[in-house]
Design a protein around this motif. Structure first.
Motif, PDB file in Angstrom:
ATOM      1  N   GLU A   1      76.647  38.680  26.200  1.00 54.35           N
ATOM      2  CA  GLU A   1      76.629  37.273  25.824  1.00 54.35           C
ATOM      3  C   GLU A   1      75.230  36.842  25.400  1.00 54.35           C
ATOM      4  O   GLU A   1      75.075  36.027  24.486  1.00 54.35           O
ATOM      5  N   THR A   2      74.213  37.382  26.058  1.00 55.02           N
ATOM      6  CA  THR A   2      72.843  37.079  25.654  1.00 55.02           C
ATOM      7  C   THR A   2      72.582  37.585  24.242  1.00 55.02           C
ATOM      8  O   THR A   2      71.932  36.923  23.431  1.00 55.02           O
ATOM      9  N   GLU A   3      73.122  38.754  23.936  1.00 53.42           N
ATOM     10  CA  GLU A   3      72.990  39.320  22.589  1.00 53.42           C
ATOM     11  C   GLU A   3      73.675  38.427  21.563  1.00 53.42           C
ATOM     12  O   GLU A   3      73.171  38.231  20.451  1.00 53.42           O
ATOM     13  N   LEU A   4      74.833  37.873  21.940  1.00 56.01           N
ATOM     14  CA  LEU A   4      75.544  36.967  21.030  1.00 56.01           C
ATOM     15  C   LEU A   4      74.710  35.728  20.728  1.00 56.01           C
ATOM     16  O   LEU A   4      74.702  35.225  19.601  1.00 56.01           O
ATOM     17  N   LEU A   5      73.997  35.225  21.733  1.00 57.00           N
ATOM     18  CA  LEU A   5      73.144  34.064  21.506  1.00 57.00           C
ATOM     19  C   LEU A   5      72.003  34.398  20.552  1.00 57.00           C
ATOM     20  O   LEU A   5      71.612  33.569  19.722  1.00 57.00           O
ATOM     21  N   VAL A   6      71.458  35.584  20.684  1.00 51.83           N
ATOM     22  CA  VAL A   6      70.402  36.020  19.770  1.00 51.83           C
ATOM     23  C   VAL A   6      70.946  36.076  18.343  1.00 51.83           C
ATOM     24  O   VAL A   6      70.296  35.608  17.391  1.00 51.83           O
TER      25      VAL A   6
ATOM     26  N   SER B   1      65.591  26.082  33.526  1.00 54.07           N
ATOM     27  CA  SER B   1      66.928  26.557  33.159  1.00 54.07           C
ATOM     28  C   SER B   1      67.574  25.857  31.983  1.00 54.07           C
ATOM     29  O   SER B   1      68.528  26.337  31.427  1.00 54.07           O
ATOM     30  N   GLY B   2      67.093  24.689  31.619  1.00 52.96           N
ATOM     31  CA  GLY B   2      67.772  23.913  30.587  1.00 52.96           C
ATOM     32  C   GLY B   2      69.064  23.321  31.096  1.00 52.96           C
ATOM     33  O   GLY B   2      69.844  22.749  30.366  1.00 52.96           O
ATOM     34  N   VAL B   3      69.317  23.450  32.387  1.00 49.68           N
ATOM     35  CA  VAL B   3      70.569  22.963  32.958  1.00 49.68           C
ATOM     36  C   VAL B   3      70.444  21.482  33.244  1.00 49.68           C
ATOM     37  O   VAL B   3      69.509  21.045  33.868  1.00 49.68           O
ATOM     38  N   PHE B   4      71.385  20.696  32.733  1.00 51.46           N
ATOM     39  CA  PHE B   4      71.473  19.291  33.112  1.00 51.46           C
ATOM     40  C   PHE B   4      72.907  19.055  33.562  1.00 51.46           C
ATOM     41  O   PHE B   4      73.760  18.632  32.825  1.00 51.46           O
ATOM     42  N   SER B   5      73.182  19.394  34.789  1.00 47.69           N
ATOM     43  CA  SER B   5      74.547  19.374  35.283  1.00 47.69           C
ATOM     44  C   SER B   5      74.795  18.135  36.123  1.00 47.69           C
ATOM     45  O   SER B   5      73.946  17.277  36.280  1.00 47.69           O
ATOM     46  N   TYR B   6      75.995  18.066  36.698  1.00 44.35           N
ATOM     47  CA  TYR B   6      76.315  16.954  37.572  1.00 44.35           C
ATOM     48  C   TYR B   6      75.401  16.904  38.773  1.00 44.35           C
ATOM     49  O   TYR B   6      75.076  15.837  39.270  1.00 44.35           O
TER      50      TYR B   6
ATOM     51  N   ILE C   1      67.964  28.920  20.930  1.00 44.37           N
ATOM     52  CA  ILE C   1      68.680  29.477  22.086  1.00 44.37           C
ATOM     53  C   ILE C   1      68.560  30.983  22.245  1.00 44.37           C
ATOM     54  O   ILE C   1      69.196  31.558  23.130  1.00 44.37           O
ATOM     55  N   ALA C   2      67.750  31.609  21.439  1.00 46.37           N
ATOM     56  CA  ALA C   2      67.641  33.072  21.504  1.00 46.37           C
ATOM     57  C   ALA C   2      67.111  33.562  22.853  1.00 46.37           C
ATOM     58  O   ALA C   2      67.393  34.692  23.262  1.00 46.37           O
ATOM     59  N   THR C   3      66.344  32.711  23.546  1.00 47.79           N
ATOM     60  CA  THR C   3      65.728  33.139  24.805  1.00 47.79           C
ATOM     61  C   THR C   3      66.508  32.702  26.042  1.00 47.79           C
ATOM     62  O   THR C   3      66.041  32.903  27.163  1.00 47.79           O
ATOM     63  N   VAL C   4      67.679  32.120  25.849  1.00 48.13           N
ATOM     64  CA  VAL C   4      68.485  31.689  27.003  1.00 48.13           C
ATOM     65  C   VAL C   4      68.904  32.902  27.823  1.00 48.13           C
ATOM     66  O   VAL C   4      69.459  33.864  27.288  1.00 48.13           O
ATOM     67  N   GLN C   5      68.633  32.857  29.129  1.00 44.93           N
ATOM     68  CA  GLN C   5      68.925  34.008  29.992  1.00 44.93           C
ATOM     69  C   GLN C   5      70.274  33.906  30.694  1.00 44.93           C
ATOM     70  O   GLN C   5      70.832  34.910  31.125  1.00 44.93           O
ATOM     71  N   HIS C   6      70.799  32.704  30.826  1.00 47.25           N
ATOM     72  CA  HIS C   6      72.077  32.510  31.527  1.00 47.25           C
ATOM     73  C   HIS C   6      73.031  31.734  30.611  1.00 47.25           C
ATOM     74  O   HIS C   6      73.136  30.507  30.710  1.00 47.25           O
ATOM     75  N   PRO C   7      73.708  32.436  29.726  1.00 47.66           N
ATOM     76  CA  PRO C   7      74.567  31.775  28.726  1.00 47.66           C
ATOM     77  C   PRO C   7      75.618  30.839  29.318  1.00 47.66           C
ATOM     78  O   PRO C   7      75.821  29.739  28.818  1.00 47.66           O
ATOM     79  N   THR C   8      76.281  31.293  30.382  1.00 52.38           N
ATOM     80  CA  THR C   8      77.335  30.458  30.961  1.00 52.38           C
ATOM     81  C   THR C   8      76.766  29.148  31.478  1.00 52.38           C
ATOM     82  O   THR C   8      77.292  28.063  31.193  1.00 52.38           O
ATOM     83  N   SER C   9      75.680  29.216  32.234  1.00 54.66           N
ATOM     84  CA  SER C   9      75.051  28.000  32.750  1.00 54.66           C
ATOM     85  C   SER C   9      74.603  27.100  31.610  1.00 54.66           C
ATOM     86  O   SER C   9      74.773  25.879  31.663  1.00 54.66           O
ATOM     87  N   TYR C  10      74.055  27.701  30.587  1.00 55.98           N
ATOM     88  CA  TYR C  10      73.551  26.928  29.450  1.00 55.98           C
ATOM     89  C   TYR C  10      74.681  26.177  28.748  1.00 55.98           C
ATOM     90  O   TYR C  10      74.570  24.971  28.486  1.00 55.98           O
ATOM     91  N   ILE C  11      75.767  26.875  28.453  1.00 57.70           N
ATOM     92  CA  ILE C  11      76.871  26.252  27.717  1.00 57.70           C
ATOM     93  C   ILE C  11      77.591  25.213  28.579  1.00 57.70           C
ATOM     94  O   ILE C  11      77.946  24.132  28.104  1.00 57.70           O
TER      95      ILE C  11
ATOM     96  N   MET D   1      79.942  37.534  36.979  1.00 61.05           N
ATOM     97  CA  MET D   1      79.809  38.197  35.689  1.00 61.05           C
ATOM     98  C   MET D   1      78.958  39.454  35.847  1.00 61.05           C
ATOM     99  O   MET D   1      77.912  39.434  36.482  1.00 61.05           O
ATOM    100  N   SER D   2      79.375  40.560  35.279  1.00 61.10           N
ATOM    101  CA  SER D   2      78.629  41.802  35.377  1.00 61.10           C
ATOM    102  C   SER D   2      77.386  41.736  34.509  1.00 61.10           C
ATOM    103  O   SER D   2      77.287  40.938  33.573  1.00 61.10           O
ATOM    104  N   PHE D   3      76.419  42.617  34.807  1.00 65.10           N
ATOM    105  CA  PHE D   3      75.194  42.657  34.019  1.00 65.10           C
ATOM    106  C   PHE D   3      75.515  42.984  32.572  1.00 65.10           C
ATOM    107  O   PHE D   3      74.948  42.411  31.644  1.00 65.10           O
ATOM    108  N   LYS D   4      76.456  43.912  32.378  1.00 64.05           N
ATOM    109  CA  LYS D   4      76.814  44.329  31.020  1.00 64.05           C
ATOM    110  C   LYS D   4      77.393  43.153  30.232  1.00 64.05           C
ATOM    111  O   LYS D   4      77.074  42.960  29.053  1.00 64.05           O
TER     112      LYS D   4
END
Length: 198
Positions: A9-14, A184-189, A67-77, A1-4
């Protein structure tokens, strides 16, 4: 994913955190098609997969203020999807071994796609957490998880009691889980498999 793209996506979470329904809708239509194959690979039931994805977004909406401070939306979701899928697997698994087999199979057949990247990210976080353990606790963890020794074997090798080994392992697992959730808030496999193995 590009920085832009990440920035957008981070803006969308905000915006979502502020109760913006349009932002929620954009996230839903953006992520639903990506979540479907990830979840369906685990449950192999279209109806259940759709229900899990609905639960993911319901949780995203109800917890939007956090979730406004989530830095990695994809990982979070994807982590939410992992957690919800595991909830389902727990309900249908007859015992711990069957559940671990399901998780191991899911990991084995994953491709080099988003979910595999998330798994690697989680594994890297576990490695970081282990590195920060006190020396004796880290040694006990590594003998257990890396060398595969049981508590009696570890106690014999280190010249300590079995109860000391057990207590140190409990402390190590609690600390590592806390480390992962705070970072990270990540709870993955990866994390689930780490916590339930042995």
């Amino acid at each position: 994913m590009s920085f832009k793209a990440l920035e957008r996506e981070t803006e969308l979470l905000v915006r979502l955190a502020r109760g913006d329904e349009r932002a929620f809708e954009i996230l839903y239509y953006h992520y639903s098609p990506r979540l479907f194959p990830f979840v369906d690979k685990m449950v192999r039931n279209r109806r259940i997969t759709e229900e899990i994805i609905q639960d993911v977004f319901m949780l995203l909406w109800t917890n939007r203020s956090h979730i406004a401070t989530v830095q990695h939306p994809t990982s979070y979701i994807f982590s939410i999807a992992s957690h919800k899928t595991l909830d389902y697997q727990r309900k249908i698994a007859s015992d711990k071994r069957l559940l671990e087999k399901v998780v191991a199979s899911a990991i084995e057949f994953q491709n080099e796609t988003e979910e595999q990247l998330i798994y690697k990210e989680s594994a890297a976080l576990i490695k970081q957490a282990v590195a920060t353990l006190p020396e004796r606790r880290r040694m006990i963890y590594e003998l257990s998880r890396i060398e595969g020794l049981n508590h009696d074997q570890i106690a014999e090798r280190l010249g300590i009691s079995r109860s000391t080994v057990a207590n140190q392992m409990v402390s190590a697992l609690k600390y590592i889980r806390s480390f992962l959730e705070k970072r990270s808030g990540v709870f993955s496999y990866a994390i689930f498999f780490f916590l339930t193995s042995k």
